[in-house]
Design a protein around this motif. Structure first.
Motif, PDB file in Angstrom:
ATOM      1  N   UNK A  25      49.457  55.854  23.932  1.00  0.00           N
ATOM      2  CA  UNK A  25      50.725  55.188  24.244  1.00  0.00           C
ATOM      3  C   UNK A  25      50.413  53.823  24.794  1.00  0.00           C
ATOM      4  N   UNK A  26      51.510  52.932  24.592  1.00  0.00           N
ATOM      5  CA  UNK A  26      51.728  51.967  25.288  1.00  0.00           C
ATOM      6  C   UNK A  26      52.648  51.942  26.397  1.00  0.00           C
ATOM      7  N   UNK A  27      52.252  51.386  27.586  1.00  0.00           N
ATOM      8  CA  UNK A  27      52.992  51.699  28.948  1.00  0.00           C
ATOM      9  C   UNK A  27      53.358  50.276  29.448  1.00  0.00           C
ATOM     10  N   UNK A  44      55.271  53.536  36.463  1.00  0.00           N
ATOM     11  CA  UNK A  44      55.758  52.555  35.082  1.00  0.00           C
ATOM     12  C   UNK A  44      56.406  53.439  34.499  1.00  0.00           C
ATOM     13  N   UNK A  45      57.371  52.817  33.430  1.00  0.00           N
ATOM     14  CA  UNK A  45      57.907  53.169  32.035  1.00  0.00           C
ATOM     15  C   UNK A  45      57.304  53.630  30.780  1.00  0.00           C
ATOM     16  N   UNK A  46      57.458  54.595  30.367  1.00  0.00           N
ATOM     17  CA  UNK A  46      56.870  54.987  28.866  1.00  0.00           C
ATOM     18  C   UNK A  46      57.922  55.041  28.087  1.00  0.00           C
ATOM     19  N   UNK A  47      57.420  54.464  26.816  1.00  0.00           N
ATOM     20  CA  UNK A  47      58.804  54.606  25.599  1.00  0.00           C
ATOM     21  C   UNK A  47      57.902  55.310  24.571  1.00  0.00           C
ATOM     22  N   UNK A  65      54.110  62.995  38.108  1.00  0.00           N
ATOM     23  CA  UNK A  65      55.394  63.071  38.252  1.00  0.00           C
ATOM     24  C   UNK A  65      56.208  62.418  37.380  1.00  0.00           C
ATOM     25  N   UNK A  66      56.974  63.024  36.475  1.00  0.00           N
ATOM     26  CA  UNK A  66      57.752  62.360  35.139  1.00  0.00           C
ATOM     27  C   UNK A  66      59.229  62.617  35.372  1.00  0.00           C
ATOM     28  N   UNK A  67      60.047  61.463  35.258  1.00  0.00           N
ATOM     29  CA  UNK A  67      61.523  61.731  35.074  1.00  0.00           C
ATOM     30  C   UNK A  67      61.985  61.303  33.690  1.00  0.00           C
ATOM     31  N   UNK A  68      62.468  62.170  32.879  1.00  0.00           N
ATOM     32  CA  UNK A  68      62.846  62.030  31.424  1.00  0.00           C
ATOM     33  C   UNK A  68      64.116  61.357  31.743  1.00  0.00           C
ATOM     34  N   UNK A  69      64.270  60.288  31.124  1.00  0.00           N
ATOM     35  CA  UNK A  69      65.587  59.466  31.179  1.00  0.00           C
ATOM     36  C   UNK A  69      66.325  59.405  29.757  1.00  0.00           C
ATOM     37  N   UNK A 115      57.327  57.443  34.860  1.00  0.00           N
ATOM     38  CA  UNK A 115      55.970  58.253  35.531  1.00  0.00           C
ATOM     39  C   UNK A 115      55.458  57.715  36.608  1.00  0.00           C
ATOM     40  N   UNK A 116      55.253  58.498  37.504  1.00  0.00           N
ATOM     41  CA  UNK A 116      54.413  58.165  38.776  1.00  0.00           C
ATOM     42  C   UNK A 116      53.207  58.801  38.985  1.00  0.00           C
ATOM     43  N   UNK A 117      52.089  58.374  39.157  1.00  0.00           N
ATOM     44  CA  UNK A 117      50.964  58.925  39.739  1.00  0.00           C
ATOM     45  C   UNK A 117      50.333  58.804  41.056  1.00  0.00           C
ATOM     46  N   UNK A 118      49.607  59.711  41.413  1.00  0.00           N
ATOM     47  CA  UNK A 118      49.052  59.488  42.916  1.00  0.00           C
ATOM     48  C   UNK A 118      47.591  58.777  42.881  1.00  0.00           C
TER      49      UNK A 118
END
Length: 137
Positions: A25-27, A44-47, A65-69, A115-118
């Motif tokens: 994917x492109x981020x 970052x944002x993933x589309x 951790x992911x939040x689906x918008x 998307x957030x990562x540690x």
């Protein structure tokens, strides 16, 4: 500006540039060590376009951790991608370090997630798992 001097000040970014992730994917470039000097987080944002599918992968040493918008997607996960999860706008998803997964946008509109990562280097511990690709239709 050095990484250490960047991390000593508050910063504001507006996602603009994209980068190609190993996952397929492109981020949108976001908060990471490379952009802000962050020490322990990446966001970052993933589309994902309709029909978009990642490569099977895991993150060896960081949690996600992911939040689906917007939009709908599914994710196969587990040692043999044997588990299935459907996601909708407003859902929060947690992926532990070391868990194989493969997300797919099965909807008819673009799926958008934060998307957030540690790991401040988002791509550092991505491990592709081509041997699992054929397990998902």
């Amino acid at each position: 500006m050095t990484s250490s001097s960047m991390s000593n000040k508050c910063q504001k970014l507006r996602p603009g540039e994209t980068y190609a992730g190993k996952q397929g994917f492109s981020y949108f470039e976001g908060i990471a060590r490379e952009t802000t000097g962050s020490q322990a987080i990446c966001m970052h944002i993933l589309r994902i376009p309709p029909g978009g599918r990642a490569k099977a992968h895991l993150h060896e040493s960081h949690e996600t951790a992911i939040y689906v918008m917007e939009g709908n997607a599914v994710m196969y996960w587990g040692e043999r991608l044997e588990n299935f999860m459907k996601t909708d706008p407003g859902d929060l998803v947690y992926i532990p370090a070391g868990v194989p997964h493969l997300p797919i946008n099965t909807g008819e509109v673009e799926a958008v997630a934060i998307i957030a990562r540690t790991d401040p280097h988002e791509q550092e511990s991505v491990k592709l798992l081509p041997e699992l690709e054929d397990l998902v239709p």
